[in-house]
Design a protein around this motif. Sequence first.
Motif, short mmCIF file in Angstrom:
data_model
loop_
_atom_site.label_atom_id
_atom_site.label_comp_id
_atom_site.label_asym_id
_atom_site.label_seq_id
_atom_site.Cartn_x
_atom_site.Cartn_y
_atom_site.Cartn_z
N SER A 192 0.73 -1.23 -0.14
CA SER A 192 0.03 0.00 -0.02
C SER A 192 1.01 1.25 0.22
N THR A 193 1.98 1.04 0.43
CA THR A 193 2.91 2.39 0.55
C THR A 193 3.60 2.61 -0.68
N ARG A 194 4.17 3.67 -0.95
CA ARG A 194 4.76 4.10 -2.06
C ARG A 194 6.36 3.80 -2.12
N ILE A 195 6.38 2.38 -2.53
CA ILE A 195 7.77 1.60 -2.37
C ILE A 195 7.68 0.71 -3.37
N LYS A 196 8.84 0.11 -3.83
CA LYS A 196 8.94 -0.73 -5.19
C LYS A 196 8.54 -2.09 -4.63
N ALA A 197 7.73 -2.71 -5.55
CA ALA A 197 7.10 -4.04 -5.36
C ALA A 197 7.91 -5.09 -4.71
N GLU A 198 9.14 -4.98 -5.45
CA GLU A 198 9.94 -6.14 -4.99
C GLU A 198 10.51 -6.02 -3.40
N ILE A 199 10.53 -4.66 -3.21
CA ILE A 199 11.06 -4.73 -1.64
C ILE A 199 9.94 -4.91 -0.76
N ALA A 200 8.70 -4.59 -1.01
CA ALA A 200 7.54 -5.06 -0.36
C ALA A 200 7.60 -6.41 -0.21
N VAL A 201 7.60 -7.15 -1.36
CA VAL A 201 7.64 -8.51 -1.54
C VAL A 201 8.73 -9.26 -0.65
N SER A 202 9.86 -8.71 -0.66
CA SER A 202 11.06 -9.22 0.13
C SER A 202 10.75 -9.00 1.72
N ALA A 203 10.18 -7.86 2.04
CA ALA A 203 9.84 -7.82 3.55
C ALA A 203 8.67 -8.60 3.78
N ALA A 204 7.73 -8.74 3.05
CA ALA A 204 6.66 -9.65 3.44
C ALA A 204 7.13 -11.21 3.74
N ARG A 205 8.32 -11.33 2.94
CA ARG A 205 8.95 -12.94 3.06
C ARG A 205 9.69 -12.86 4.46
N GLU A 206 10.17 -11.79 4.71
CA GLU A 206 11.03 -11.92 6.26
C GLU A 206 9.79 -11.89 7.26
N LEU A 207 8.73 -11.05 7.10
CA LEU A 207 7.66 -11.20 8.10
C LEU A 207 6.85 -12.50 8.02
N GLY A 208 7.39 -13.32 7.21
CA GLY A 208 6.69 -14.73 7.19
C GLY A 208 7.10 -15.41 8.59
N ALA A 209 8.01 -14.95 9.26
CA ALA A 209 8.40 -15.52 10.81
C ALA A 209 7.20 -15.22 11.51
N PHE A 210 6.09 -14.33 11.18
CA PHE A 210 4.89 -14.15 12.18
C PHE A 210 3.94 -14.25 11.22
N PRO A 211 3.58 -15.50 10.83
CA PRO A 211 2.52 -15.63 9.95
C PRO A 211 1.26 -15.83 10.43
N THR A 212 0.82 -15.51 11.63
CA THR A 212 -0.56 -15.22 12.21
C THR A 212 -0.66 -13.99 12.76
N ALA A 213 -1.85 -13.59 13.03
CA ALA A 213 -2.07 -12.49 13.59
C ALA A 213 -1.50 -12.20 15.21
N ARG A 214 -1.56 -13.57 15.67
CA ARG A 214 -1.20 -13.71 17.07
C ARG A 214 0.23 -13.72 17.16
N ARG A 215 0.83 -14.42 16.13
CA ARG A 215 2.45 -14.40 16.18
C ARG A 215 2.86 -13.01 15.88
N MET A 216 2.19 -12.22 15.17
CA MET A 216 2.65 -10.87 14.81
C MET A 216 2.34 -9.94 16.29
N ARG A 217 1.36 -10.12 16.78
CA ARG A 217 1.04 -9.40 18.06
C ARG A 217 2.13 -9.78 19.04
N GLU A 218 2.44 -11.02 19.33
CA GLU A 218 3.51 -11.43 20.05
C GLU A 218 4.86 -11.16 19.95
N ALA A 219 5.08 -10.84 18.77
CA ALA A 219 6.49 -10.26 18.29
C ALA A 219 6.65 -8.70 18.85
N THR A 220 7.86 -8.62 19.45
CA THR A 220 8.24 -7.19 19.57
C THR A 220 8.29 -6.28 18.66
#
Length: 211
Positions: free
Chosen positions: A44-72
């Motif tokens: 949604s942000t004005r950023i290159k798609a490949e960067i957003a995709v790369s970041a999403a891959r890294e955030l796959g470490a928190f694959p659920t809303a609960r895991r995302m909330r539990e992450a610092t």
Amino acid sequence: MSEQATARAIIREAGTSYAAQAGFTLTDKPSQLYRLLVLSVLLSTRIKAEIAVSAARELGAFPTARRMREATWQQRVDALGRGHYVRYDESTATALGNGADLLLDKYGGDLRKLRKKAGGDVRRIKELLREVPNLGPVGIDIFCREAQAVWPELRPYFDKKALSGAEKAGLPKDAGRLAELVDAADYARFSAALVRLTLEKGLLEEIKAPA
């Protein structure tokens, strides 16, 4: 080349979804739907798609809303940094935490409950998605484009960017007519490919070039 043949060639050469690029297969399961939502927030942000995709891959470490909330907050910032999503890393880390809270509080972390609340109404699905922090109109379109693969009520979903790609390729600039060119199972990939035609210069020429 007929319109159907053109559509098939476009899907074959450019029909990789953002979800696939981010390293997951979309199914109608809470984890995969949540990962698509996170990906859509990042895009949604004005950023290159490949960067957003790369970041999403890294955030796959928190694959659920609960895991995302539990992450610092710092863990989320670090994951975004590893994906080179550095310009908006701090604000996005906060938004992801707030979004996880919203999903857990309203839907138990399961986007299928959002779908059920919408009662099959596409407009209502989009209204409910607007409540997610940092998920703008572009991100909502991305979510719906890709989710149509598993949520049939969204089909056919060809947004303005997809329709622009269709026009560029000499295909009908009408969602209904585009839907007639391919099987329903391919709508999501077709839509993704048409968007890619809009965003990537020279791609159409590569597709149409003789083998």
